[in-house]
Design a protein around this motif. Structure first.
Motif: not given
Length: 464
Positions: A259-275
């Motif tokens: 929900r965070a606007r600027r998340p400390f841990l960007d889970l969406r980025m990590l989920a999209a960047n599996r390499p």
């Protein structure tokens, strides 16, 4: 002394005035993580505690670093890496001064936490400064720049046991803390004199500290990390309530960060960047093995093989020499797959040789053993760092680099836990061999996983 380099911000290019300051700062976290390894026995004797107690000194720095590295990276991304870099060096110097008065295990643990936070600023900020300088110059950094950063970290980590043994033998165990003061002061002066000032963010992109840094996310991340560390510290008597607490906080962290606007841990980025996630996993596993050797092998040399602190440090020196050479050679062509496969293969061989070590082993075998572990130490680090630079989003370089180091220290925390599990209060030969068997199995699994990963980039220009 001028607070910033003369001429335009990009005028120093990627030359020595840019590289030397970032190398000095980036040495501090790795050297502090390993320098203490050959001083643990003297510290334990001075403070009246055994291996289980001094393990807190190891895990304290790793736990602090695991949380602080991505936090410092995020601050660097949003408010300027040079500022963060300089502030970290000031904290390191203050921690070195505080160690002079520390008279109990608890006080020394607090010093190690401060060192962990202060030294955590350097690597993510350095990576962010390299990316910013690359944008100013409109060209990719030469392989030697990333290579210098890797070599600085690896060489300082690998030379740490020898340096710690030498300083402890010459001036007592407090010297391994005090040495941070001159290193931090020199690094700070060169940073202020040579590194380009941070580029101000456009007025339209400025935001509140709360929004930019996500303090609640950072607090929840720390809340997940610390119970996990405390659980791992006593694998011989596991406290399942700590694991349950960590699980509850992890669920809260996921709910908040999505929900965070600027998340400390960007889970969406990590989920999209599996390499990138696989790079973190490779790095954590490799350093679990390597830190088990750095700490467990050094302690065994002193407590079961009968070597002095200074001799144990010198026997670890071949690891630093080979690691530095291997990382330099591996960085020249900015490759990923080749260095990783060669380094992991050497790790499999080295853990096999470790099973043959005993109190009566000749010095030649002990030297060869250190040299063998130098290959994976150097090649795995340079290969994974090159992969990180290629896979990380440009605008999140500092944060991604911080998580990279978090992965490293997750492996280190697990390593200290395994050492405590297999050694107990004394580093025995049977404990060393049991540890070597587990490390060998992990090395084989890592080799298979690396062979199976077809998304490994060829270098920084390859973003596959």
């Amino acid at each position: 002394m001028s607070p910033s380099p003369s001429g335009p911000p990009g005028s120093i290019g990627f030359g020595p005035r840019f590289v030397v300051p970032i190398v000095i700062g980036s040495m501090l976290n790795p050297v502090n993580s390993t320098m203490i390894s050959t001083a643990l026995v003297p510290i334990g004797r001075a403070l009246g505690t055994g291996a289980a107690g001094t393990a807190w000194l190891v895990s304290a720095l790793y736990a602090a670093s695991a949380v602080a590295q991505p936090a410092m990276g995020k601050v660097a991304d949003r408010f300027g890496p040079r500022r963060v870099y300089a502030a970290g060096l000031v904290l390191v110097a203050l921690a070195g001064l505080a160690a002079l008065r520390a008279g109990s295990l608890g006080q020394l643990v607090a010093v190690r936490v401060a060192l962990g936070v202060g030294t955590s600023a350097a690597y993510p900020a350095a990576m962010a400064m390299i990316r910013a300088q690359s944008a100013r110059l409109r060209r990719e950094p030469p392989g030697g720049v990333l290579g210098a950063l890797t070599i600085a970290g690896l060489a300082s980590a690998a030379v740490g046991p020898a340096l710690g043994g030498l300083l402890t033998g010459l001036a007592g165990w407090r010297a391994i803390f005090v040495v941070n003061i001159p290193l931090a002061v020199v690094g700070l002066l060169l940073t202020l004199a040579w590194l380009p000032q941070d580029t101000p963010r456009p007025a339209g992109e400025r935001e509140s500290v709360w929004t930019a840094l996500d303090p609640l996310g950072a607090t929840l991340f720390a809340g997940v990390t610390l119970p996990a560390v405390l659980f791992l510290m006593r694998l011989d008597h596991p406290r399942w309530s700590l694991l349950a607490l960590g699980g509850v906080l992890a669920a809260a962290l996921v709910a908040w960060e999505l929900r965070a606007r600027r998340p400390f841990l960007d889970l969406r980025m990590l989920a999209a960047n599996r390499p990138l996630v696989r790079t973190y996993a490779r790095y954590a596993t490799a350093f679990l093995v390597l830190y088990c050797v750095l700490y467990g092998y050094a302690q065994w040399l002193e407590e079961s093989a009968g070597r002095s602190t200074t001799t144990a440090g010198l026997l670890m020196l071949p690891m630093s020499v080979v690691a530095a050479v291997a990382s330099w050679l591996g960085s020249r062509r900015k490759r990923v797959r080749g260095p990783l496969l060669l380094g992991t293969g050497a790790m499999v061989v080295a853990t096999g040789v470790l099973l043959c070590a005993g109190p009566d082993s000749p010095v030649v075998l002990l030297v060869v053993l250190g040299a063998l572990f130098g290959l994976p130490n150097g090649l795995n680090a340079v290969g994974n760092q090159t992969a990180l630079y290629a896979q990380a989003p440009a605008e999140q370089t500092g944060t991604a680099a911080g998580l990279f180091r978090t992965a490293q220290y997750t492996g280190a925390i697990a390593a200290s836990s395994l050492i405590g599990l297999f050694y107990g209060d004394r580093a025995t030969t049977s404990g060393l061999h049991a540890l070597a068997f587990v490390l060998g199995a992990l090395s084989v699994l890592l080799l298979v996983a690396t062979l199976a990963d077809r998304d490994l980039p060829r270098g920084p220009g390859d973003t596959r």
